[in-house]
Each structure stands twice: as C-alpha cells, then as structure tokens.
Design a protein around this motif. Structure first.
Motif, PDB file in Angstrom:
ATOM      1  N   ILE A  50      -4.642  61.669 -87.867  1.00  0.00           N
ATOM      2  CA  ILE A  50      -3.930  62.957 -87.870  1.00  0.00           C
ATOM      3  C   ILE A  50      -4.850  64.082 -88.329  1.00  0.00           C
ATOM      4  N   LYS A  51      -5.659  63.835 -89.343  1.00  0.00           N
ATOM      5  CA  LYS A  51      -6.578  64.865 -89.841  1.00  0.00           C
ATOM      6  C   LYS A  51      -7.605  65.240 -88.774  1.00  0.00           C
ATOM      7  N   GLN A  85      -2.795  73.208 -82.019  1.00  0.00           N
ATOM      8  CA  GLN A  85      -2.083  73.803 -83.140  1.00  0.00           C
ATOM      9  C   GLN A  85      -1.260  72.749 -83.876  1.00  0.00           C
ATOM     10  N   ASN A  86      -0.742  73.131 -85.054  1.00  0.00           N
ATOM     11  CA  ASN A  86      -0.023  72.183 -85.906  1.00  0.00           C
ATOM     12  C   ASN A  86       1.130  71.489 -85.199  1.00  0.00           C
ATOM     13  N   PHE A 131       0.956  64.909 -91.851  1.00  0.00           N
ATOM     14  CA  PHE A 131       1.264  65.916 -90.827  1.00  0.00           C
ATOM     15  C   PHE A 131       1.016  67.330 -91.367  1.00  0.00           C
ATOM     16  N   PRO A 132       0.411  68.207 -90.571  1.00  0.00           N
ATOM     17  CA  PRO A 132       0.239  69.606 -91.005  1.00  0.00           C
ATOM     18  C   PRO A 132       1.583  70.327 -91.027  1.00  0.00           C
ATOM     19  N   ARG A 170      -9.664  75.914 -82.894  1.00  0.00           N
ATOM     20  CA  ARG A 170      -9.001  74.610 -82.977  1.00  0.00           C
ATOM     21  C   ARG A 170      -8.522  74.179 -81.599  1.00  0.00           C
ATOM     22  N   VAL A 226      -0.014  68.721 -82.974  1.00  0.00           N
ATOM     23  CA  VAL A 226      -0.439  67.562 -83.759  1.00  0.00           C
ATOM     24  C   VAL A 226       0.774  66.768 -84.218  1.00  0.00           C
ATOM     25  N   ARG A 227       1.807  67.453 -84.674  1.00  0.00           N
ATOM     26  CA  ARG A 227       3.025  66.788 -85.135  1.00  0.00           C
ATOM     27  C   ARG A 227       3.702  66.037 -83.987  1.00  0.00           C
ATOM     28  N   THR A 276      -6.039  67.452 -86.275  1.00  0.00           N
ATOM     29  CA  THR A 276      -5.761  68.778 -86.828  1.00  0.00           C
ATOM     30  C   THR A 276      -7.011  69.646 -86.899  1.00  0.00           C
ATOM     31  N   THR A 277      -8.137  69.042 -87.199  1.00  0.00           N
ATOM     32  CA  THR A 277      -9.354  69.820 -87.471  1.00  0.00           C
ATOM     33  C   THR A 277     -10.330  69.888 -86.298  1.00  0.00           C
TER      34      THR A 277
END
Length: 460
Positions: free
Chosen positions: A99-100, A116-117, A179-180, A113, A120-121, A103-104
C-alpha cells in the motif's frame, strides 16, 4: 510487471437445464485473464474474477471486471517480485509495504504521484476482498481478519442505510491501517442548458450533415433518457421502432440497464418528437452508411454507428467526443453530466407536482411511497433509492434559486424536443431540397405530436 490480457469469445458453463437435459453456457466477447510477470497464470485471481462474473458484474466493453483485474495485478506483481509463492504467506508488514509503494509511486516524466489516495484505497479494498476469497477457497484459518490472531489485520467499517422508517440495513467494508486518508469526493454537477445549446451550435457548424445529425441525436438521447454512455451505445434500431409503435402520447424507450445486477432493462418515457428524430437518422443516414460499409446483410442492429466503418459506436468514442467538445467550448462536458441533468429534472418534476416544501419530506415520501420508488428506479436504472440523495439536494437547490423552475418540467421537455426536431427538419430542407415535400410532412407530424403531448398531459 504483472499483466492481464483478454480472452476473446470466452465461454463458461452457467447452469444445468433440467428441461433441456444439458449444460447451458454463457459467452463473453472479452474476459480478463491475470498472469504473473513470467507469463504463468494466477489461478486464485482468475477464480476470483469468475466469482465476480457469477455475481453479475459487468463485462460489457470489458466492463467493471477488467478494472478489478487491473487492481489485483498490483498484489500479484508484489508477490512475484518479493518471491512470495503463496498468498497465504503474506504478512501484515508486507501488505503495508504494498500500500505504501502504491501511495508514494512517482511518475518519472511528470514528477507527480501516479495515483491519488482514493485510487490507492480502491486497489487496497479489492486486494483485501481477494485475500478473503483465497482464505475461504483453501479453508485457511489465519490469513486475514479483524483480530490480532490473523496475519493481516483489517478494520471493519459499517454504514447504516435507511431503507424505510422501520428497517435499516448495514453495508460494511474492510480497510487496512496503512490506507492513506480519503480525498474529498468532488461533487459532479449536471450539464447546463446553456452548455447544451452551445454544443448543438458547435456541432452544426463543424460537422458534415450526416455526422452532425448523429452527434445531435446522441446528445438528445443522453438528455431525454438519462442513459449511461454504454447504455446509449447498446440502443438498437428495433428499440426505436418498438417505441414508435407505442400508441401513448409519451412512448417508452427500452434501455439496457448496466450497473444493476437484478434488472437488465428499463423503459423510460420520452417525447415522441425525439423518437421521430431518431427515426430520421435511421431512414435518411444510417441505412445508407450500413449499405456502403459492412452491407445491409451484415447489419448488427445497433442504432449509433461509426460513419467510416459501419461498426457500433463504442462508449470510449463518446467520451473522446465530449472531451474534445468541452475543450473547444471551454465547458465541462461529459456524457454522464447529461445523466445528472436528467435525474435532477425528474426529481424537480416530482417535487413541484406534489408541493414538497423541504428535503426531509421528499425523502420520506420516496422511502415510503412504492409508486415513487418504482417510477424513479425505472427512469434512472438505480438499484437503490439512496443513490438519488445527491440529486435530491441539487433539485431542491435549483427550485429555491429560481421561481421559473415552477413551470411544468415535462411540458418543457416536450417543447425542447419539438424545437430540436424543427431545427433538424429545417436543416434537412436546406441541404436536400429534393426531399422538401417529404420533410414538410415530417414538419406537420411534429406539430401534431406536440399538440397531442400538450393536450394529453396529466398530473403524475
């Protein structure tokens, strides 16, 4: 990187027919097939996709299942490169690492990026669902769950949805601590009538007549039916013919309903003059194009076609058209914004007809009046009344802002369709003088139809 391809004309058994004493199968033009980076298939992920297929998820135009395959490929990819042979070997730290990294991740070209968050979720949610599926598939006792006894610990989030005044249902989902934060979801507004007018004028000025007529018919279909872009592409010539045969002043057009696992079609009441415009497209343009391209004997029956190949128009083509039009006109144009407009206008019609003074009263009526529920679900193709909440807010907001909206919305739609048809006929007379006598008859018929709609209109 983990990849997925598409198996063409994929056939799988559906059920055993006692009546026919044989297995019945379903055939899908394109079905996703997930592979590891070395080309070997990922059996668990592909079985999961088959489960989604059985649950009724869409495969049209590759559909939502292809998006799920794309999401799952990240987990498959991670396991491959980290030499995790079995999904059951995954740990909480490794899932966090996945997940990280999602996100990054940075695009080397834009230095921004990659996702976006919220994206990712979404990927994370899909991977969690796959892991629960694998746990059940292999009867694993400790892979994923909500307590510390599981290798991967997730958090269950529940959401209460009001179904009626006496009953609630709880829809739950799982998240992971890695999760972000969720991004704010942007409110999507209906397309404005001003933007639609600009778009019509732009199309008339920038396209040859046959193509302009098709584009205008597509816009009308979106405006008067509230169809999703893929549902517009699924319209058949026969659907228009059947609707024209309807004796009612407000005939209904059949639409294939997507994103609803229970109802596969719906019938939407529409102005007859709009139908007549579709009929002109079929008779004056489409038939000749089919004859010149694929041949009448190979006619697939879909209403909207490519004017170069004769093949059915794709949803992605519609998105591209609207993107380019919006860019040229400096307007926020998207096929789905017409659906927002359609639903908002229908809700305003109900609010004004029955004099609801506030949002709470109207919501209460929707939840407790079966007639309203059935009518709105038939018009919009929504499986849940709760999906209409944002449109209710927009409808009341519009009514408060303008007294003019107390005019009869349904009659307004009929008059707009009449004006559009007059414009079509006028342009055709100018372009094809030799057909003027036939088109004058079309004009007379348009006037008669409007008179019938205005006379036959009644309270809902």
């Amino acid at each position: 990187m983990a990849t997925y391809s598409f198996v063409k004309d994929f056939t799988i058994w559906d059920y055993y027919s006692e009546k026919k004493s044989r297995l019945e199968s379903i055939k899908i033009p394109n079905f996703p097939f997930i592979q590891y980076p070395n080309g070997l298939p990922c059996f668990e992920a592909n079985l999961y996709l088959l489960k989604l297929l059985k649950e009724g998820h869409s495969t049209f135009n590759k559909g939502s299942i292809s998006k799920y395959a794309s999401n799952l490929s990240h987990l498959v990819n991670y396991c491959y490169y980290n030499k995790i042979i079995k999904f059951s070997e995954l740990s909480d730290n490794q899932f966090t690492d996945l997940i990280k990294s999602l996100t990054t991740e940075i695009d080397p070209i834009t230095n921004l990026r990659v996702r976006q968050n919220n994206q990712v979720r979404t990927i994370g949610n899909q991977c969690i669902d796959l892991l629960f599926f694998i746990q059940n598939l292999y009867n694993i006792s400790n892979l994923i769950g909500t307590t510390s006894s599981y290798k991967i610990r997730v958090i269950y989030k529940s959401k209460a949805n009001l179904k009626s005044t006496r009953q609630t249902t709880r829809n739950g989902y799982y998240i992971h601590h890695s999760f972000p934060h969720q991004n704010n979801i942007k409110t999507k507004f209906p397309v404005s009538f001003h933007a639609i007018k600009k778009l019509r004028e732009y199309i008339k000025s920038n396209y040859e007549r046959p193509l302009a007529f098709r584009q205008l018919c597509i816009i009308e279909t979106l405006e008067y039916t509230g169809a999703r872009r893929a549902e517009v592409c699924l319209l058949k010539v026969q659907d228009v013919i059947n609707a024209l045969k309807c004796p009612s002043n407000s005939p209904s057009l059949r639409l294939t309903t997507l994103k609803n696992k229970k109802k596969r079609e719906r019938f939407v009441p529409i102005p007859r003059n709009f139908l007549e415009n579709l009929s002109i497209y079929i008779r004056f343009f489409r038939k000749n194009l089919i004859s010149k391209t694929i041949g009448l004997q190979n006619d697939h029956g879909f209403l909207f076609i490519s004017h170069t190949s004769g093949l059915p128009l794709s949803p992605d083509s519609l998105t591209t058209y609207f993107y380019n039009w919006g860019k040229s006109l400096n307007e926020n144009l998207h096929p789905h914004s017409f659906r927002h407009l359609f639903i908002t206008e229908k809700l305003k019609l109900l609010i004004l007809k029955h004099n609801y003074e506030n949002i709470d009263d109207f919501r209460h009526a929707l939840l407790n009046t079966s007639m309203f529920k059935q009518m709105l679900q038939q018009w919009t193709g929504h499986s849940s009344i709760q999906s209409l909440d944002r449109y209710i807010n927009l409808a009341f907001s519009d009514i408060v802002r303008s007294e003019k909206l107390k005019d009869d919305v349904q009659i307004s739609l009929s008059i707009t369709a009449f004006k559009d048809r007059i414009s079509f006929i006028k342009d055709e007379i100018n372009s094809n003088p030799e057909q003027s006598s036939q088109l004058v008859e079309e004009l007379k018929r348009a006037i008669d139809l409007l008179n019938q709609e205005l006379t036959g209109y009644r309270e809902i």
